[in-house]
Design a protein around this motif. Structure first.
Motif, PDB file in Angstrom:
ATOM      1  N   GLN A 210       0.835  -1.200   0.000  1.00  0.00           N
ATOM      2  CA  GLN A 210       0.000   0.000   0.000  1.00  0.00           C
ATOM      3  C   GLN A 210       0.869   1.249   0.000  1.00  0.00           C
ATOM      4  OE1 GLN A 210      -1.271  -0.728   4.439  1.00  0.00           O
ATOM      5  NE2 GLN A 210      -2.095   1.229   3.778  1.00  0.00           N
ATOM      6  N   VAL A 211       0.283   2.346  -0.399  1.00  0.00           N
ATOM      7  CA  VAL A 211       1.021   3.610  -0.462  1.00  0.00           C
ATOM      8  C   VAL A 211       0.349   4.563   0.520  1.00  0.00           C
ATOM      9  CG1 VAL A 211       1.777   5.502  -1.952  1.00  0.00           C
ATOM     10  CG2 VAL A 211       1.500   3.188  -2.891  1.00  0.00           C
ATOM     11  N   PHE A 212       1.158   5.207   1.350  1.00  0.00           N
ATOM     12  CA  PHE A 212       0.527   6.145   2.291  1.00  0.00           C
ATOM     13  C   PHE A 212       1.296   7.451   2.360  1.00  0.00           C
ATOM     14  CE2 PHE A 212       3.680   4.954   5.392  1.00  0.00           C
ATOM     15  CZ  PHE A 212       3.895   3.604   5.171  1.00  0.00           C
ATOM     16  N   LYS A 213       0.557   8.456   2.832  1.00  0.00           N
ATOM     17  CA  LYS A 213       1.145   9.793   2.914  1.00  0.00           C
ATOM     18  C   LYS A 213       1.984   9.907   4.160  1.00  0.00           C
ATOM     19  CE  LYS A 213      -1.846  12.769   0.302  1.00  0.00           C
ATOM     20  NZ  LYS A 213      -2.908  13.760   0.360  1.00  0.00           N
ATOM     21  N   VAL A 214       3.110  10.580   4.041  1.00  0.00           N
ATOM     22  CA  VAL A 214       3.914  10.912   5.218  1.00  0.00           C
ATOM     23  C   VAL A 214       4.114  12.422   5.184  1.00  0.00           C
ATOM     24  CG1 VAL A 214       5.071   8.704   5.538  1.00  0.00           C
ATOM     25  CG2 VAL A 214       6.000  10.353   3.923  1.00  0.00           C
ATOM     26  N   ASN A 215       4.842  12.930   6.171  1.00  0.00           N
ATOM     27  CA  ASN A 215       5.043  14.384   6.250  1.00  0.00           C
ATOM     28  C   ASN A 215       5.412  15.002   4.914  1.00  0.00           C
ATOM     29  OD1 ASN A 215       4.420  14.337   8.827  1.00  0.00           O
ATOM     30  ND2 ASN A 215       6.505  14.528   9.622  1.00  0.00           N
TER      31      ASN A 215
ATOM     32  N   LYS B  13      10.900   4.476   2.430  1.00  0.00           N
ATOM     33  CA  LYS B  13      10.882   5.718   1.644  1.00  0.00           C
ATOM     34  C   LYS B  13      12.223   5.828   0.940  1.00  0.00           C
ATOM     35  CE  LYS B  13       9.768  10.585   1.798  1.00  0.00           C
ATOM     36  NZ  LYS B  13       9.636  10.515   0.342  1.00  0.00           N
ATOM     37  N   LEU B  14      12.159   6.112  -0.328  1.00  0.00           N
ATOM     38  CA  LEU B  14      13.387   6.192  -1.119  1.00  0.00           C
ATOM     39  C   LEU B  14      13.602   7.620  -1.586  1.00  0.00           C
ATOM     40  CD1 LEU B  14      12.875   3.058  -3.414  1.00  0.00           C
ATOM     41  CD2 LEU B  14      14.221   3.194  -1.333  1.00  0.00           C
ATOM     42  N   GLY B  15      14.647   8.246  -1.089  1.00  0.00           N
ATOM     43  CA  GLY B  15      15.016   9.593  -1.517  1.00  0.00           C
ATOM     44  C   GLY B  15      13.816  10.498  -1.694  1.00  0.00           C
TER      45      GLY B  15
END
Ligand SMILES: Nc1nc2c(ncn2[C@@H]2O[C@H](COP(=O)(O)OP(=O)(O)OP(=O)(O)O)[C@@H](O)[C@H]2O)c(=O)[nH]1
Length: 713
Positions: free
Chosen positions: A627-632, A688-690
């Motif tokens: 899944q893909v989620f939002k971070v800061n 998280k990649l770059g």
């Protein structure tokens, strides 16, 4: 049960293969103990059969641990089993079944299998790697790979081969892992294919098989000191007197006998050229160096060089003080000078034999030959005439009506007419042989110089001619050697394009170039040295002579070097004082040599020094994006590690299908809210990649390490 039995039988077969000398039958328990101890024994096993076989040995999981090649007669070396099975001895590593079956349809050279470790498709590559075959193995159309190749600045047609490094890059781009070696189809322990290897030289030959052989003599010395005259005198007096019609020189070596009938082989190619050329190719056949010094001239620059060559090659030196008939000849002065160069004559209490001779009158020639024969006895120059025939090429030429011919000197064994052989990369069959008088001979034993007809191509000086059991074996080995040569050349060309591309990408220049200015004592050395340096094979670095001439190193050479960013090499030459000052001022490096191969070695080192370390990639694991989620800042992927592991410090690429959509460093690796260093198979994590934010469900994050290795030329 039957399987178990098969397993035991297979293990037994392997161990039997590893031990030819079967002792009396021990008990089952003793056998097991003995087998286990063999597995940890540190020594290398030696096998001895005529035909070679290859075996693949697999570990418990079916992974190939090694290929064992059972070589031809001689002392073929096998890796110690302990190395295969560290840290503990375990009989169960041998599997009877191949771990994986190769994907059908792929060529013999390119196979695709599922990798046991991480489920990634592995493409097994065996050069030459043809673009269309590689594409097929990846389920792609050749033109798709061609597009990738063009981006890499590699321009080839679909039917052409590419270098393994390029294939590796393509595989990685399409989400494949690559392995250079072909995994063989079929069982874990099996006869793969007939592998023909060149028989190795004999070691530890029983004394009763050894026979005294003639010493092989090379003449060296300063120009005009009389090398050719001495050789001529010996040939004419020794051959002409004994054998009718023997005056004509046929080949570049000949055999003579001293007054007591002891044989001596003289290389009739005086000078350093042949000596260094052959030494450079590992064909170090000379036993004794005769250093010719003119009694009226004394030790000169090339005498000194000859001494250095002979000493470096650890050869016995005998000094022929020539031109003793000339008024003004001073043999004692020559002896004193020899001492100054580290050679103490026997008459001065040392161990270097000196003989006063005259090639004009023949005085002392008998003594010289006697000394050579005696020295051969002291050196115990023996050979086994019944060993595998091996001979070294000392000259080769194309002769009208005869084709490629070569003069060889037999090192061991006996050459026989009709015998198949391999010489360098070419096979052949001895059509006919001629001795040094031009007479047809059927056999030639150790230390005999002989002219051989029957080469497919012209061999090189220094190549070794080795007898093979059959023509088929010789042909197959020749095919393999030529293939290797082609691949090296092709690899070099492709690699250089890749390097060009990479260096351009790095903002550097194209192919690395070593600029040189060469100054030598005599003009003859210029060609020899530039030729030898030109022969250093490299697809990555090229050498360029900004200036090459004879003479001392001058201020103008330094200025030229400074402007061309070149290194100045001096061979047996001096540096003018103005040049010394200029070199300091301009920061130009001057390197001086008196020994050719030291010069070559330094140039090779300098070429290597221009190469950045090579970077290689090791894939350590894959994570599926669930899944893909939002971070800061942006987005992160919620993943589950599918195989291997993912680590915080590794590099990673996002694969969508087979296409990489991002490649970079991992910036965050989390388990729940905690930052972690690594996450193993089957465990969930957040990645998280770059600055990448475009993750999609179903993406695969491939984690890999980059290691640096010193490059080869
Ligand atoms: N008087 C006299 N002359 C000799 C003797 N040995 C050689 N010469 C002469 O010295 C000259 C040079 O001899 P070479 O045999 O060509 O010398 P080299 O060492 O083979 O010379 P390069 O092949 O040029 O290196 C010739 O003119 C010979 O005739 C000798 O013992 N006595």
């Amino acid at each position: 049960m039957a399987d178990q039995k098969d397993n035991i039988n297979e293990k037994k077969k392997v161990l039997d293969l590893l031990d030819d000398s079967k002792p009396k039958k021990p008990s089952r328990r003793e056998r097991q103990r003995e087998e286990a101890s063999k597995l940890v024994a540190p020594e290398v096993k030696t096998l001895d059969t005529k035909k070679a076989e290859a075996l693949d040995i697999f570990d418990e999981e079916g992974k190939k641990k090694t290929s064992v090649i059972k070589k031809g007669s001689g002392s073929a070396k096998l890796p110690s089993i302990s190395k295969l099975n560290e840290p503990k001895a375990d009989l169960d590593f041998v599997k009877t079944e191949s771990a994986k079956s190769a994907k059908s349809g792929a060529s013999e050279a390119v196979q695709t299998v599922e990798d046991a470790d991480n489920g990634v498709k592995v493409i097994h590559l065996k050069p030459p790697i043809i673009v269309s075959e590689l594409a097929e193995a990846m389920d792609l159309k050749p033109f798709q790979l061609m597009a990738d190749l063009i981006k890499l600045q590699v321009f080839v047609a679909p039917h052409q081969a590419i270098e393994p490094d390029v294939a590796e890059t393509l595989c990685a781009q399409h989400g494949f892992k690559f392995e250079r070696e072909k995994r063989e189809k079929g069982a874990g322990v099996h006869k793969v294919e007939e592998v023909f290897v060149e028989p190795e030289p004999e070691e530890n030959v029983p004394e009763d098989k050894l026979e005294l052989r003639a010493p092989i003599i090379t003449f060296m010395g300063h120009v005009d000191h009389g090398k050719t005259s001495i050789l001529d005198f010996i040939r004419k007096s020794r051959i002409a007197s004994g054998e009718a019609g023997g005056i004509t020189q046929h080949i570049g070596a000949y055999g003579v006998k001293d007054d007591q009938g002891r044989p001596i082989t003289l290389l009739d190619t005086p000078g350093h050229a042949i000596f260094s050329q052959m030494r450079a190719r590992g064909a170090d056949i000379t036993d004794i160096v005769v250093l010719v010094v003119a009694a009226d001239d004394g030790i000169m620059p090339q005498t000194k060089e000859a001494i250095d060559h002979a000493k470096a090659a650890k050869k016995t030196i005998i000094v022929a003080v020539n031109k003793c008939d000339v008024a003004g000849a001073d043999p004692t002065r020559v002896r004193t000078q020899l001492m100054e160069h580290g050679l103490t004559p026997v008459d001065f209490g040392g161990d270097v034999e000196c003989v006063d001779v005259s090639a004009k009158t023949g005085d002392g020639m008998g003594d010289l030959l006697e000394l050579l024969a005696l020295q051969a006895e002291v050196l115990e120059l023996n050979a086994n005439p019944s060993a595998n025939a091996r001979a070294s090429v000392i000259e080769a030429r194309i002769q009208a009506g005869k084709g490629p011919t070569a003069t060889v000197i037999v090192q061991s064994g006996t050459l026989k007419a009709g015998m198949p052989f391999i010489c360098g990369p070419f096979n052949g069959k001895i059509k006919s042989m001629f001795d040094d008088h031009g007479k047809v001979i059927k056999t030639a034993g150790p230390a005999t110089p002989v002219e051989v007809l029957g080469f497919a191509e012209l061999p090189n000086v220094g190549d070794e001619l080795v007898e093979m059991d059959t023509e088929r074996a010789a042909k197959k080995l020749s095919g393999e050697r030529q293939g290797e040569k082609r691949n090296t050349r092709l690899g070099g060309a492709q690699k250089s394009r890749l390097t060009d591309f990479m260096s351009r990408a790095k903002g550097g220049t194209q192919k690395a170039r070593l600029q040189l200015i060469l100054k030598t004592d005599v003009q003859g050395s210029v060609g020899a040295i530039t030729g030898a340096i030109g022969e250093i094979e490299s697809g990555k670095v090229e050498t360029r002579f900004v200036h090459a001439a004879s003479g001392s190193i001058t201020e103008s050479d330094i200025l030229l070097a400074s402007s061309a960013n070149a290194t100045v090499i001096g061979f047996n030459t001096k540096v003018e004082s103005k040049a010394v000052t200029a070199a300091k001022r301009e920061g130009v490096e001057i390197k001086l040599y008196s020994i050719v191969y030291e010069l070559i070695d330094t140039v090779r080192d300098a070429m290597l020094g221009l190469l950045d370390p090579e970077t290689r990639e090791t894939i350590i694991g894959h994570a599926d994006v669930k899944q893909v989620f939002k971070v800061n800042k942006g987005k992160a992927a919620g993943c589950i590690v599918k195989d291997g592991k993912v680590t915080r410090t590794a590099h990673a690429r996002v694969l969508r299908g087979r296409t990489p959509v991002f490649d970079g460093k991992m910036s965050t690796l989390r388990r729940f809210m905690d930052e972690v260093k690594e996450v193993k198979t089957g465990i969930e994590c957040g990645i998280k990649l770059g600055a990448f934010n475009d993750y999609e469900e179903g993406d695969v994050i491939q984690c890999y390490l980059l290691d640096k290795f010193a490059q080869e030329l």
